[in-house]
Enzyme design. Structure first.
Site, PDB file in Angstrom:
ATOM      1  N   GLU A  47       0.732  -0.991  -0.276  1.00 55.07           N
ATOM      2  CA  GLU A  47       0.125   0.009   0.262  1.00 55.07           C
ATOM      3  C   GLU A  47       0.995   1.075   0.139  1.00 55.07           C
ATOM      4  O   GLU A  47       2.334   1.485   0.283  1.00 55.07           O
ATOM      5  CB  GLU A  47      -0.771  -0.135   1.451  1.00 55.07           C
ATOM      6  CG  GLU A  47      -1.423   1.387   1.401  1.00 55.07           C
ATOM      7  CD  GLU A  47      -2.470   1.710   2.835  1.00 55.07           C
ATOM      8  OE1 GLU A  47      -1.468   0.692   3.869  1.00 55.07           O
ATOM      9  OE2 GLU A  47      -3.852   2.107   2.969  1.00 55.07           O
ATOM     10  N   LYS A 127      -9.742   1.908  -2.277  1.00 53.15           N
ATOM     11  CA  LYS A 127      -9.960   1.254  -0.585  1.00 53.15           C
ATOM     12  C   LYS A 127     -10.952   2.085   0.085  1.00 53.15           C
ATOM     13  O   LYS A 127     -11.804   3.189   0.047  1.00 53.15           O
ATOM     14  CB  LYS A 127      -8.862   1.846   0.098  1.00 53.15           C
ATOM     15  CG  LYS A 127      -8.273   1.255   2.248  1.00 53.15           C
ATOM     16  CD  LYS A 127      -7.100   2.397   2.867  1.00 53.15           C
ATOM     17  CE  LYS A 127      -7.201   0.993   3.556  1.00 53.15           C
ATOM     18  NZ  LYS A 127      -5.638   1.226   4.703  1.00 53.15           N
ATOM     19  N   CYS A 172      -4.478  -3.171   3.300  1.00 54.10           N
ATOM     20  CA  CYS A 172      -4.761  -2.789   4.357  1.00 54.10           C
ATOM     21  C   CYS A 172      -5.516  -3.478   5.331  1.00 54.10           C
ATOM     22  O   CYS A 172      -6.125  -4.367   5.688  1.00 54.10           O
ATOM     23  CB  CYS A 172      -3.985  -1.257   4.671  1.00 54.10           C
ATOM     24  SG  CYS A 172      -2.851  -1.761   6.266  1.00 54.10           S
TER      25      CYS A 172
HETATM   26  N1  CDT Z   1      -2.785   1.512   6.004  1.00 55.28           N
HETATM   27  C1  CDT Z   1      -3.875   0.718   7.478  1.00 55.28           C
HETATM   28  O1  CDT Z   1      -5.497  -0.318   6.738  1.00 55.28           O
HETATM   29  N2  CDT Z   1      -3.465   0.764   8.426  1.00 55.28           N
HETATM   30  C2  CDT Z   1      -4.778   0.152   9.243  1.00 55.28           C
HETATM   31  C3  CDT Z   1      -3.475   0.288  11.050  1.00 55.28           C
HETATM   32  C4  CDT Z   1      -4.772   0.851  11.830  1.00 55.28           C
HETATM   33  S1  CDT Z   1      -4.677   0.976  13.137  1.00 55.28           S
HETATM   34  C5  CDT Z   1      -5.502  -1.085  14.132  1.00 55.28           C
HETATM   35  C6  CDT Z   1      -4.437  -1.250   9.415  1.00 55.28           C
HETATM   36  O2  CDT Z   1      -5.961  -2.143   9.997  1.00 55.28           O
HETATM   37  O3  CDT Z   1      -3.200  -2.314   9.377  1.00 55.28           O
END
Ligand code: CDT
Length: 311
Positions: A47, A127, A172
């Site tokens: 990402e 996303k 992500c």
């Molecule tokens: N980039 C991204 O979506 N990161 C989120 C962090 C959130 S904090 C749990 C993830 O779900 O990994």
């Protein structure tokens, strides 16, 4: 004939805020060359792979925010990546921040593209699940302002017929939601490509910190098994601008077993030959949706009140 895609999961180590696009693209190209040596057909990047994970900073200057976005893809700085991939006859998927225009207004998405061996963009995903918050929260050691900087998807979860199979993408935080995999699973997805930037520390829930790698593993393995598909999960890892990010890049088979993984937190390639025909063993038995899935009955259970016995 067996449908085998050899996939390179191209983990990136940290990208500094001051790193130029040209510098990052050099690292991506190094990954492509290594992937070619390893016999890959397809390379999966993380990402927001062209910059540091900028939502960790609260910014109000729109020009500064937009400096992290791509106005065209490929653009002058990313064209060398497309050229090299075409030369090597490699497909790739790439996450980046996309600035576009919709109805005469700017729109900003956290985007991932799928590029074929001819360097053509054949799929685009924006996303859906944007985590974090919208306003500055100074109590946090670092921010997670995806809700501020990005618009929510207008693509939804789709799949594409490519590389002799059915491929989907998500990004992500999407990987934590069972709907993500299931919506693509219902479209027949045989391989789901996803990149992530996940800080080890979750400011609203610090008690989850030492489970961050476990949760990463848990959701991707479950998504693969429950939908009988391959999952390729790729991290931007390591200590990025004083924020430690998890690694855990891996390629997961439809059985739910991880078949290749990175070891460290830097630039590293994990490679696996993925037999798409292995999906059928799950899609035609335990997870034969047409035969065993019971969506018409799920509502009855949620409508039942309290401890009332079933009718
Ligand atoms: N980039 C991204 O979506 N990161 C989120 C962090 C959130 S904090 C749990 C993830 O779900 O990994």
């Amino acid at each position: 004939m067996a449908r085998v895609i050899t996939v390179g999961a191209a983990q990136l180590g940290p990208i500094a805020r001051s790193d130029s696009r040209a510098r990052v693209v050099e690292r991506l190209i190094a990954h492509l060359r290594e992937a070619k040596r390893m016999g890959c057909d397809l390379v999966v990047f993380p990402e927001l792979a062209l910059t540091t994970f900028f939502p960790r900073w609260y910014m109000t200057d729109q020009a500064e925010i937009d400096s992290f976005f791509e106005r065209e893809m490929p653009g002058p700085e990313t064209q060398p990546l497309f050229d090299e991939a075409r030369l090597l006859r490699l497909g790739f998927s790439l996450g980046y921040a996309e600035l576009t225009e919709q109805d005469g207004r700017p729109a900003r998405f956290n985007t991932s593209i799928l590029v074929d061996r001819d360097g053509r963009i054949i799929g685009k995903y924006r996303k859906v699940h944007l985590p974090g918050h919208r306003e500055h929260e100074p109590w946090r050691r670092f921010q997670h302002l995806e809700k501020r900087y990005f618009d929510v998807s207008d693509t939804g979860f789709r799949v594409w017929r490519a590389f002799d199979g059915i491929l989907g993408m998500c990004i992500c935080n999407d990987r934590r939601w069972p709907e993500t995999y299931r919506v693509m699973g219902l479209q027949g997805a045989e391989m789901i490509l996803l990149g992530y930037n996940t800080p080890v520390h979750n400011p609203p829930a610090p008690d989850h910190d030492n489970l961050s790698l476990f949760h990463n593993q848990l959701v991707m393995q479950a998504g693969a098994y429950q939908n009988g598909c391959w999952v390729v999960g790729v991290a931007k890892a390591g200590d990025e601008e004083n924020v430690p990010m998890i690694g855990g890049t891996q390629i997961i088979a439809p059985s739910g077993m991880t078949v290749a993984a990175t070891r460290g937190d830097g630039d590293e390639l994990a490679v696996a030959a993925c037999d798409l025909d292995a999906c059928a063993s799950y899609k035609t038995t335990t997870f034969n949706f047409a035969v065993h899935r019971m969506p018409q009955h799920y509502g009855l259970i949620t409508e039942r009140k309290g401890a009332e016995p079933p009718p």
